[in-house]
Design a protein around this motif. Structure first.
Motif, PDB file in Angstrom:
ATOM      1  N   ALA A 113      39.143  36.357  50.085  1.00  0.00           N
ATOM      2  CA  ALA A 113      39.479  36.318  51.516  1.00  0.00           C
ATOM      3  C   ALA A 113      38.200  36.404  52.355  1.00  0.00           C
ATOM      4  N   TYR A 114      37.246  37.192  51.891  1.00  0.00           N
ATOM      5  CA  TYR A 114      35.974  37.343  52.606  1.00  0.00           C
ATOM      6  C   TYR A 114      35.258  35.991  52.717  1.00  0.00           C
ATOM      7  N   LYS A 151      36.016  49.196  43.172  1.00  0.00           N
ATOM      8  CA  LYS A 151      35.364  48.009  43.721  1.00  0.00           C
ATOM      9  C   LYS A 151      34.002  47.873  43.036  1.00  0.00           C
ATOM     10  N   GLY A 179      37.045  44.855  55.264  1.00  0.00           N
ATOM     11  CA  GLY A 179      38.171  43.942  55.409  1.00  0.00           C
ATOM     12  C   GLY A 179      39.024  44.066  54.174  1.00  0.00           C
ATOM     13  N   SER A 180      40.087  43.294  54.097  1.00  0.00           N
ATOM     14  CA  SER A 180      40.872  43.258  52.864  1.00  0.00           C
ATOM     15  C   SER A 180      41.614  41.932  52.778  1.00  0.00           C
ATOM     16  N   THR A 181      42.075  41.627  51.581  1.00  0.00           N
ATOM     17  CA  THR A 181      42.845  40.400  51.371  1.00  0.00           C
ATOM     18  C   THR A 181      44.097  40.441  52.251  1.00  0.00           C
ATOM     19  N   ARG A 193      38.831  55.829  47.634  1.00  0.00           N
ATOM     20  CA  ARG A 193      40.187  55.276  47.573  1.00  0.00           C
ATOM     21  C   ARG A 193      41.199  56.391  47.366  1.00  0.00           C
ATOM     22  N   GLY A 224      33.189  44.250  51.183  1.00  0.00           N
ATOM     23  CA  GLY A 224      33.668  44.294  49.798  1.00  0.00           C
ATOM     24  C   GLY A 224      33.630  45.708  49.266  1.00  0.00           C
ATOM     25  N   GLU A 225      32.584  46.427  49.557  1.00  0.00           N
ATOM     26  CA  GLU A 225      32.473  47.850  49.245  1.00  0.00           C
ATOM     27  C   GLU A 225      31.438  48.404  50.213  1.00  0.00           C
ATOM     28  N   ALA A 226      31.308  49.736  50.259  1.00  0.00           N
ATOM     29  CA  ALA A 226      30.416  50.351  51.248  1.00  0.00           C
ATOM     30  C   ALA A 226      28.958  49.938  50.989  1.00  0.00           C
ATOM     31  N   TRP A 286      37.714  43.817  43.080  1.00  0.00           N
ATOM     32  CA  TRP A 286      38.619  44.816  42.507  1.00  0.00           C
ATOM     33  C   TRP A 286      38.555  44.833  40.988  1.00  0.00           C
ATOM     34  N   ASP A 318      42.685  53.357  51.629  1.00  0.00           N
ATOM     35  CA  ASP A 318      41.325  53.894  51.715  1.00  0.00           C
ATOM     36  C   ASP A 318      41.324  55.240  52.434  1.00  0.00           C
ATOM     37  N   ASP A 360      27.630  46.009  58.179  1.00  0.00           N
ATOM     38  CA  ASP A 360      28.660  46.374  57.212  1.00  0.00           C
ATOM     39  C   ASP A 360      30.010  46.378  57.924  1.00  0.00           C
ATOM     40  N   GLY A 361      31.019  45.828  57.263  1.00  0.00           N
ATOM     41  CA  GLY A 361      32.369  45.845  57.824  1.00  0.00           C
ATOM     42  C   GLY A 361      33.373  45.919  56.697  1.00  0.00           C
TER      43      GLY A 361
END
Ligand code: 3UK
Length: 525
Positions: free
Chosen positions: A230-231, A428, A328-330, A422, A304-306, A433, A407, A325-326
């Motif tokens: 998705a990213y 991640k 998001g998720s699917t 999590r 995707g991860e921190a 995942w 999260d 940094d941001g």
């Protein structure tokens, strides 16, 4: 025109995503502008529109209807984009999947989505074709290859597309129609089909890409993360297309030197990666002493991860560019909490993107005050409609307008959100995942393994790696060779990125009175 008022009762107002991202650009006179840089080709908006129309017409010729699923196992390429929007344009539903997967994963995707059509790269097809009798709903297979495909029962993608008409009117879909699915790994190991609607891409584009990244026509994007995530789908496809900008598509695995070379060659203005890639790129420069020219890039994005704060500072020192940094998720489709140029707090996920709301609540649903850690829920119109055929899970995760991210976060007094891990066991790794249960099941198939528990462990850079605690069967000797053997064993069975980077042999695992392994006792993240 995309928007028309229906004349017939029961037909909703027309909305088809292919209009906003392709046809509108051509209508507005940008047909000659470059949409895609791909190897040494430059594909204009007009040419892309033709290829989309041609693929849509191919599907129509075969009798494919609205709402039917088309599985895409494609590398980042013009064929990916043409197949994705070609399917959407006729109201069919493209389902892009991870090309790193193993044959049994493809079998799952095909059957779970009940796809009638598969569009697949030749080398991937070669790995799954012997399982063909297991693909229960599949009727047509298009193989993408540089050579003519001559195999009984499969179609050559290029020649079918070439013969089709390049004129196509979009189907009368509406904004609430399903437009595409993406699969997201679940904690039990079975990926979940995430259903996105026609208007979701526009919402993510208008809010994140326009308001946070300030994307415009002159931008050139390059996403090291692939379009099937998705990213990557936003970064490398609908963000640039929405803006009438250009995208650089790279089909290969994004190694640091290839990514640097691609940036120097195409001079993108926005670059997207995951923390492990930024780490590898920084390391590559530090080790080799090589100099790279990244002056074309005005902003970098990580998700995707921190993202470790140290990477932001090192990157700034090396290239004088900010990394935003941001998270998001699917399910949300793209980024909903983000740092912004001039408003960066290193180590945080930033603040809510316009168009999205976030709340942090305790187990009883009560809102928590600043600096208290709880569960992050989000709201925003790009959030998926639901998971495919997972009624029980849908009730837990999608509640009215709110989505339960899974999260743990706290929000400081200034509105910056800080990631704290999590609330399930999911990991991640490199932004992708990994289900500990799936890795454990695979290790248990090894004849020397009695029991195992897989958890995340942070490395020196603060990035999570997969660690397996392994109890061997009676009489089996632990050794370094056996560790390597177990790693290779998992790599062969599962998508390679899932193998445990660290293995520790132990005599026993912590368990509950009923014998359930207590993963939380082993993890230290
Ligand atoms: C984790 C983060 C801390 C978090 C994604 C941008 O990663 C994406 O989607 P996935 O469905 O995973 C979602 C989960 O990944 N995560 C993502 N970004 C961050 N954790 N800091 C971050 N910056 O657990 C989240 O729930 O694979 C990312 C855009 C679209 C995406 N789909």
């Amino acid at each position: 025109m995309n928007i028309t008022t229906p004349q017939v009762r029961g037909m909703a107002s027309k909305y088809n995503a292919s209009y906003l991202f392709i046809d509108k650009q051509v209508e507005n006179g940008f047909g000659q502008d470059v949409a895609i840089f791909y190897q040494d080709e430059q594909i204009t908006y007009r040419q892309l529109q033709e290829r989309i129309n041609q693929f849509g017409n191919v599907l129509k010729q075969l009798g494919i209807n609205m709402e039917q699923r088309i599985l895409l196992a494609c590398y980042d390429s013009p064929e990916f984009v043409a197949s994705f929007f070609g399917a959407i344009k006729i109201g069919a539903i493209p389902v892009p999947v991870n090309t790193m997967m193993k044959p049994k994963d493809f079998e799952y995707f095909l059957n779970n989505s009940r796809s009638k059509v598969l569009v697949i790269q030749q080398d991937l097809w070669d790995t799954i074709k012997e399982d063909r009798q297991n693909f229960l709903y599949l009727e047509h297979i298009f193989v993408i290859s540089t050579q003519a495909v001559n195999e009984a029962g499969v179609k050559d993608y290029c020649s079918w597309v070439e013969q089709a008409s390049s004129e196509l009117r979009s189907a009368h879909t509406c904004k609430s129609d399903a437009a595409f699915w993406l699969y997201s790994s679940g904690s039990t190991g079975d990926p979940k089909g995430v259903i996105h609607l026609q208007h979701d891409m526009e919402y993510a584009y208008e809010n994140y890409a326009r308001k946070i990244l300030k994307i415009d026509k002159n931008d050139i994007t390059f996403s090291a993360s692939k379009l099937f995530f998705a990213y990557g789908l936003g970064n490398g496809m609908y963000f640039p297309l929405g803006a009438g900008a250009s995208t650089v598509l790279m089909p290969d695995r994004p190694t640091p030197d290839l990514v640097f070379a691609t940036i120097e060659k195409y001079k993108p203005t926005i670059f997207f990666g995951v923390p492990t890639l930024y780490g590898a790129m920084i390391n590559h420069v530090e080790q080799s002493g090589k100099k790279y020219d990244l002056t074309s890039v005005r902003v970098c994005v990580s998700a995707g991860e921190a993202l470790p704060a140290a990477y932001i500072n090192k990157w700034k020192n090396l290239f004088n560019i900010d990394i935003l940094d941001g998270i998001g998720s699917t399910e949300a489709l793209h980024i909903y909490l983000s740092n912004q140029v001039g408003k960066i707090r290193e180590g945080s996920s930033g603040f809510a993107v316009p168009g999205y709301e976030a709340k942090i609540i305790d187990e009883h649903g009560a809102l928590l005050p600043p600096n208290e850690t709880g569960n992050l829920w989000i709201k925003g119109d790009s959030i998926a409609e639901r998971y495919w055929n997972l009624h029980e899970e849908n009730k837990v995760k999608f509640q009215g307008e709110w989505f339960n991210t899974g999260d743990r976060y706290y929000c400081d007094e200034d509105g910056y959100y800080w990631y704290c891990g999590r609330s399930d066991d999911m990991l991640k790794i490199g932004g992708i995942w990994v289900s500990p249960i799936e890795v454990e099941s695979s290790l248990l198939e090894h004849d020397k393994v009695l029991e195992t528990a897989v958890v995340g462990e942070k490395n020196v850079d603060d990035l999570v790696k997969t660690k397996a605690y392994v109890v061997l069967k009676n009489g089996m000797e632990p050794s370094e060779e056996l560790k390597d053997e177990l790693k290779v064993f998992v790599k062969d069975k599962l998508a390679p990125y899932k193998y445990p980077r660290i293995i520790e042999f132990v005599d026993e695992l912590p368990k509950t009175a009923t014998g359930k392994i207590q993963r939380f006792k082993l993890r230290n993240i």
